[in-house]
Each structure stands twice: as structure tokens, then as C-alpha cells.
Design a protein around this motif. Sequence first.
Motif, mmCIF file in Angstrom:
data_model
loop_
_atom_site.group_PDB
_atom_site.id
_atom_site.type_symbol
_atom_site.label_atom_id
_atom_site.label_comp_id
_atom_site.label_asym_id
_atom_site.label_seq_id
_atom_site.Cartn_x
_atom_site.Cartn_y
_atom_site.Cartn_z
ATOM 1 N N THR A 219 0.285 -2.050 4.292
ATOM 2 C CA THR A 219 -0.450 -3.350 3.994
ATOM 3 C C THR A 219 0.241 -3.961 2.685
ATOM 4 O O THR A 219 0.529 -3.180 2.059
ATOM 5 C CB THR A 219 -1.659 -3.293 3.775
ATOM 6 O OG1 THR A 219 -2.492 -2.373 5.101
ATOM 7 C CG2 THR A 219 -2.541 -4.505 3.597
ATOM 8 N N SER B 32 -7.887 -3.325 4.412
ATOM 9 C CA SER B 32 -7.769 -2.189 5.278
ATOM 10 C C SER B 32 -7.812 -2.636 6.706
ATOM 11 O O SER B 32 -8.639 -2.747 7.433
ATOM 12 C CB SER B 32 -9.143 -1.014 5.069
ATOM 13 O OG SER B 32 -8.615 0.063 5.807
ATOM 14 N N PRO C 250 -5.080 1.123 3.306
ATOM 15 C CA PRO C 250 -5.630 0.076 2.488
ATOM 16 C C PRO C 250 -4.997 -0.281 1.286
ATOM 17 O O PRO C 250 -4.149 0.550 0.858
ATOM 18 C CB PRO C 250 -6.959 0.732 2.288
ATOM 19 C CG PRO C 250 -6.959 2.062 2.256
ATOM 20 C CD PRO C 250 -5.899 2.336 3.488
ATOM 21 N N THR D 25 -9.930 -5.784 -1.521
ATOM 22 C CA THR D 25 -9.348 -4.642 -0.927
ATOM 23 C C THR D 25 -9.243 -5.051 0.553
ATOM 24 O O THR D 25 -10.227 -5.613 1.251
ATOM 25 C CB THR D 25 -10.007 -3.266 -0.954
ATOM 26 O OG1 THR D 25 -10.153 -2.745 -2.075
ATOM 27 C CG2 THR D 25 -9.314 -2.258 -0.154
ATOM 28 N N SER E 50 0.798 -1.202 -0.046
ATOM 29 C CA SER E 50 -0.110 -0.010 0.013
ATOM 30 C C SER E 50 0.897 1.334 -0.101
ATOM 31 O O SER E 50 2.145 1.271 0.207
ATOM 32 C CB SER E 50 -0.850 0.123 1.171
ATOM 33 O OG SER E 50 -0.112 0.215 2.450
#
Length: 219
Positions: free
Chosen positions: A196, A180, A123, A178, A109
Motif C-alpha cells: 500500500t 488497509s 495496511p 490508516t 507499507s
Amino acid sequence: MAFPAVVARNSGSNAYGTSQVINLPPGIVSGDLLIICAAFYPATPTLTWPAGWTVIFNTANTERLEIAYRHADGTEGTSITVTASASVYGGYTDYLVSGASTTTAPEVSAAATGNSANPAPAPLTPTWGAADTLWLAVEGSGFNTVTTYPAGFVNGLVAGINGDAATGSAELQANTATESPGTFTIGGLGAWVAATVGIQPAGPPPVNWHPWVTSSGWS
């Protein structure tokens, strides 16, 4: 498809110096994926990784957090040395992963930074979309070590008790486009960096593939 699986983990820390030794997880098999999450303090020196390692994340906020990977070929040995241009403290967590794509690099990320007791990784939406993805939540937090990990993430690792470079990470298998992560909790207010990581599963064999067929016919 099947989820990539963490088959071994390791963590450790190094005293102040320019040669930062990172011990790799045991049981490395050619084709496996190795990922290292390493924090260094102070953040100003330049870090040089050994040949064959690719750095996919490099962000500083009091300390520097770097994430690097390598597709194993059996020549890795039991440790590597990251060389700093000036003395640093170091702390690291690392992972040996089976069942990961050997053609697609792990994705990471955008960097999240802050000054609080709750590092929060940004995320990530990997390019491969929804799949049986292995996710890592990672943070580096200077003088404070992790006390709790993002909800749902398991097998938390922490390093950096020796010196001033602390890092923590944890893992999650989830089929989602996705991820998060929530927040870490660290031992006090401080500057942090978080991210991430997504690891793509190995793809299925071609539709005309059969384990008993070779390029020269049936075997």
C-alpha cells in the motif's frame, strides 16, 4: 487541504531483456509527483533506476516488485530506462499526481507476500496521520494478471500480458489515518508481492501568506 489527484496514468510491458523502457504518463508539469510500480521476472537480477528516481519498495517472491517516485522538474522526457544486471521481463503501471506534498516522500507499507489467487496489500499508517491522502494498492503476481481490484479502489491498471512479469494497481482518495486495502483477484494461483502506498496532500500556505504579497512587499 485537498486530495492529491491522479491526472494521468500509463501501463505497459517489455519483452525479455536488460533494458526495460517505462513510458511515463503524458502532461508532466514541474512540481507534480511521478510514481512507477514495476514488476520484473525473474527476481534475481539487480535493477538500476535512472538518476533522480528514488526506490521506496523492493521485494521479491518469484518476481520482483519495485516502486519508485520522482518530483517532476520538467526534464523527465517521455520515458525512462531501468537497467537489469541480467535479462528480465517487465510490466509496469505509473501515475502522474498533482496536489501532492513536494517535501514529503510517498510512504509505503511493509511487504506482503503469498502464494494464492488473492494478493492482499499490508495496511499503512503514514507518519502524517489522518489527512486527504491518495492511496495506491499495488501487487505483482508473476504469471497471473489482475481480474478484480480491492473494494473501493478505482481506475485499476494492469500490465504484464507480454511475458511473465505482471503487476496491477488502483487508487483511492480517503481521509483516514490508516488504510488497509482488501484483496486483488488474479487469474490463478501464484506467488505474489503486494503493498500500500500513501501520498500526502500539499500543505496549506503559511498563515501570513497572501498571493499578492512578495518578499519585497505588495505586488
